[in-house]
Write a protein that holds these residues in place. Sequence first.
Motif, PDB file in Angstrom:
ATOM      1  N   ASN A   1       0.811  -1.267   0.216  1.00  0.00           N
ATOM      2  CA  ASN A   1       0.019  -0.080   0.130  1.00  0.00           C
ATOM      3  C   ASN A   1       0.794   1.119   0.069  1.00  0.00           C
ATOM      4  O   ASN A   1       0.551   2.368  -0.825  1.00  0.00           O
ATOM      5  CB  ASN A   1      -0.866   0.104   0.937  1.00  0.00           C
ATOM      6  CG  ASN A   1      -2.244  -0.893   1.221  1.00  0.00           C
ATOM      7  OD1 ASN A   1      -2.295  -1.571   0.062  1.00  0.00           O
ATOM      8  ND2 ASN A   1      -2.698  -1.394   2.151  1.00  0.00           N
TER       9      ASN A   1
ATOM     10  N   GLY B   1     -10.982   7.655  -2.076  1.00  0.00           N
ATOM     11  CA  GLY B   1     -11.344   6.120  -1.791  1.00  0.00           C
ATOM     12  C   GLY B   1     -11.901   6.247  -0.574  1.00  0.00           C
ATOM     13  O   GLY B   1     -12.387   7.173  -0.052  1.00  0.00           O
TER      14      GLY B   1
ATOM     15  N   SER C   1      -6.988  -2.122   1.930  1.00  0.00           N
ATOM     16  CA  SER C   1      -6.526  -1.229   1.168  1.00  0.00           C
ATOM     17  C   SER C   1      -6.193   0.062   1.677  1.00  0.00           C
ATOM     18  O   SER C   1      -5.530   1.284   1.205  1.00  0.00           O
ATOM     19  CB  SER C   1      -7.701  -0.935   0.008  1.00  0.00           C
ATOM     20  OG  SER C   1      -8.509  -0.259   0.591  1.00  0.00           O
TER      21      SER C   1
ATOM     22  N   THR D   1      -3.162   2.935   1.776  1.00  0.00           N
ATOM     23  CA  THR D   1      -2.664   3.535   0.736  1.00  0.00           C
ATOM     24  C   THR D   1      -2.965   5.250   0.642  1.00  0.00           C
ATOM     25  O   THR D   1      -2.031   5.776   0.451  1.00  0.00           O
ATOM     26  CB  THR D   1      -3.310   2.984  -0.548  1.00  0.00           C
ATOM     27  OG1 THR D   1      -3.238   1.588  -0.266  1.00  0.00           O
ATOM     28  CG2 THR D   1      -2.808   3.558  -1.989  1.00  0.00           C
TER      29      THR D   1
ATOM     30  N   THR E   1      -8.876   4.178  -4.694  1.00  0.00           N
ATOM     31  CA  THR E   1      -8.563   3.035  -3.669  1.00  0.00           C
ATOM     32  C   THR E   1      -9.780   2.525  -3.187  1.00  0.00           C
ATOM     33  O   THR E   1     -10.748   3.193  -2.363  1.00  0.00           O
ATOM     34  CB  THR E   1      -7.560   3.374  -2.884  1.00  0.00           C
ATOM     35  OG1 THR E   1      -7.898   4.027  -1.748  1.00  0.00           O
ATOM     36  CG2 THR E   1      -6.219   4.182  -3.555  1.00  0.00           C
TER      37      THR E   1
ATOM     38  N   MET F   1      -7.184   1.398  -7.691  1.00  0.00           N
ATOM     39  CA  MET F   1      -6.438   0.283  -6.727  1.00  0.00           C
ATOM     40  C   MET F   1      -7.525  -0.602  -6.028  1.00  0.00           C
ATOM     41  O   MET F   1      -8.423  -0.097  -5.393  1.00  0.00           O
ATOM     42  CB  MET F   1      -5.712   0.973  -6.135  1.00  0.00           C
ATOM     43  CG  MET F   1      -4.620   0.124  -4.873  1.00  0.00           C
ATOM     44  SD  MET F   1      -5.383   0.207  -3.359  1.00  0.00           S
ATOM     45  CE  MET F   1      -4.194  -0.899  -2.608  1.00  0.00           C
TER      46      MET F   1
ATOM     47  N   SER G   1      -0.709  -6.098  -0.046  1.00  0.00           N
ATOM     48  CA  SER G   1      -0.839  -4.681   0.601  1.00  0.00           C
ATOM     49  C   SER G   1      -0.298  -4.415   1.908  1.00  0.00           C
ATOM     50  O   SER G   1       0.186  -3.477   2.226  1.00  0.00           O
ATOM     51  CB  SER G   1      -2.461  -4.451   0.609  1.00  0.00           C
ATOM     52  OG  SER G   1      -3.057  -3.942  -0.561  1.00  0.00           O
TER      53      SER G   1
END
Lengths: 581, 193
Positions: A8, A25, A31, A34, A72, A100, A163
């Motif tokens: 990430n 995101g 996730s 990130t 994301t 992503m 990740s």
Amino acid sequence: MKKILSGNEAIALGFSDSGGVFASGYPGTPSTETLEALARIGDVYCEWATNEKVGLESAIGASIAGGRAMATMKHVGVNVAADALLTLAYTGVNAGLILMVADDPGMHSSQNEQDSRNYAKFAKIPMLDPSDSREAYDFVSAGLELSERFDTPVMLRTTTRISHAKGVVEPREKLPPRIREWVKDVPKYVMLPNYGQARHQELEKRLLRLREFAETTPLNREEAGGNDLGILTSGVSYQYVKEAYPGASILKLGLVHPLPEKKIREFAGKVKRLMIVEELDAIFEEQVRAMGVRVDIGKDRISLCGEVSADIVRAAAEEADAAKGAAPAADLPQRPPTLCPGCSHRGLFSILGKLKVFVSGDIGCYTLGALPPMSAMHSCICMGASISAAHGMAKVNEIAGGRGKPVAVIGDSTFFHSGMTGLLSMAYNGGSALVIIMDNRTTGMTGGQENPGSGRVLAGELSRQVDIIALVKALGVDHVEEISTYDLKETEAAIRKGLATPGPYVLVDKNPCVLRYRVKTIPVAVDPEKCSGCRACLKAACVALGLVSSGDKPKVMIDPDICNGCDVCSQLCKFDAMYKK
Amino acid sequence: MGVFNIVIAGVGGQGVLLASRVLAESALASGMDVKQNEVHGMAQRGGSVISFVRIGEDVRSPVVMPGTADLLISFEPLEALRYLHYLKPGGRLVYNKVPLNPSTVASGLATYPPDVEERIARSCPGSRGIEALSIARDAGNVKAVNMVMVGSVLPNLPLDPRVVEEVVKEISRGKGFDVNLKALAGGVAAAGA
């Protein structure tokens, strides 16, 4: 300079170093880090959207306006964003756009283990699948270039082991952000049917060009080895393959959609046995079989469920059972995740469990209320479903007659994500459920992110804090009250009133997350003279509590290093045995 | 050298992640390849946590397979027993002797096995228990158990202890600097005792 970065963090740095301009995101394991890492890097605008659809749509706008963009989300977030994604595939982009997506094989922290590679096939867009942090970093710039060259969104897919795993990354020279012209192009961006029909033709042509590209791109590479066994793989599975068979012939895909058909045929022709190692669905295998290429080892030996490992690869290739090794110790008490000491959700579930109502739950820390001994949540499907599902239950109960009102429990961030629309629908359709919004001013389960109720944005600056009570009223609910779930009597009375009143009824608890806001209060102590050992307090399911032997009946003790003084256990005590020093 | 496999086990909130980071950064600073991996998210809420640190010339998988760990560091005795099967034959275990009740025990649904340390000693004869909580408290913060545990395994790592100390200094820049170094030294002393 070499750095140790998680996948990430590598993606965040890759975006910052590749002229990234806008990122949005919604938090979701695995996730989340990130955008947090991108905010820490500090040179690219990034934000938390209220949900994944909003995040992707904002990234689409950023791309149309000429800024390289990224959205994301976790795998299930793409379901929310899919409406935007499937038509974005038609329009294409202006500046490069990456979606992503982090899959979670093994469901370490998710409600399902859907395979996002299906979305790339479904949307007919390219997907990159890095196998470590170094590739995660490199694939961001590769993805943005691919996006601009082919006028297409690109999915960058990770899994939990990409990740969250950290590895060594050597960053390149940083590109300055370049902003393209903001152009009006109605046939490209307005998806009325006649324009959409033309764009669909374009999409199919583009996919053919991408198939050609897949044959020659260095993103897909062959590692020559022995000709007995050839392995087609991608992502973290490649690492497991290298671990199990360092000398095998490998066709390692970085671009996992579309597949390089000629390359796969050539590779399969060179080896005696072709093995496909992929986590979750048989996406490669089905396509390779459809090419008429024989697959010797695939999903017949590697499960469709859970993660792959080096041992699983070895066992599959040798057509033997997986190595057993030493067995884990049997009969140990489990240590499941649990509500933090001092968490405001504890009091709520103590009361809901006592009242034996049906609780329609949602995604967040409070889902832990389903576990024993509270066992006070009876359904949890997806983000925002608590309220809409409770509405459906209430309507059936109305028709069936003689049944109680359902209770929906939802957190602040989940309410903003997709609970609001359910509540609006319930109020509009004359529904009748009790909705409890646990507003702890953060997106808790994913590690404490900001949201529209926290009063701050991702980068930390102050922002307008939404007034949940006013919002609930505006959605059409007349009965809305604030409660404090630390006060069990008051909470019980409010819930009983909400259950007895027909129509939608909303209770809002506004106690902050003790973990995120580092709330510390004086620990509770037990008077061993007064404790009868009745264990009523243990229903609080708090790790600060424990039993110590004392005469004929074990008594309760509280670990002062762990207790956070919320007083829920002392309110459950019928003998007044708990006090604060 | 081959790959040196370390497993760090503990309970969410004990600082397993930071200890893993110290070891991984120390490996990088020593010019080695490294992969580190733990699963976080839901597990952080007081659940059982397991983290892998793999150090060597060329490290591929981020995951340590059961039966292959050179070193298991556990921040809690029950978690040591739970993950003992990760050790390879002859692998070393160092664990914190202070038990923490799982929620299943705290809510009366299960009992904490009274013979955890005996079972550890039987399965893993060379194991070593450390009083990490009191050492951390003496260092100035009960939360420094993670640094005590890192200190306690320094002699067992393929790393120069001075490099690890530098990394701890770098990571705790600003706050907890003294406490972390004291805790690290406390762990080293306990390992030698």
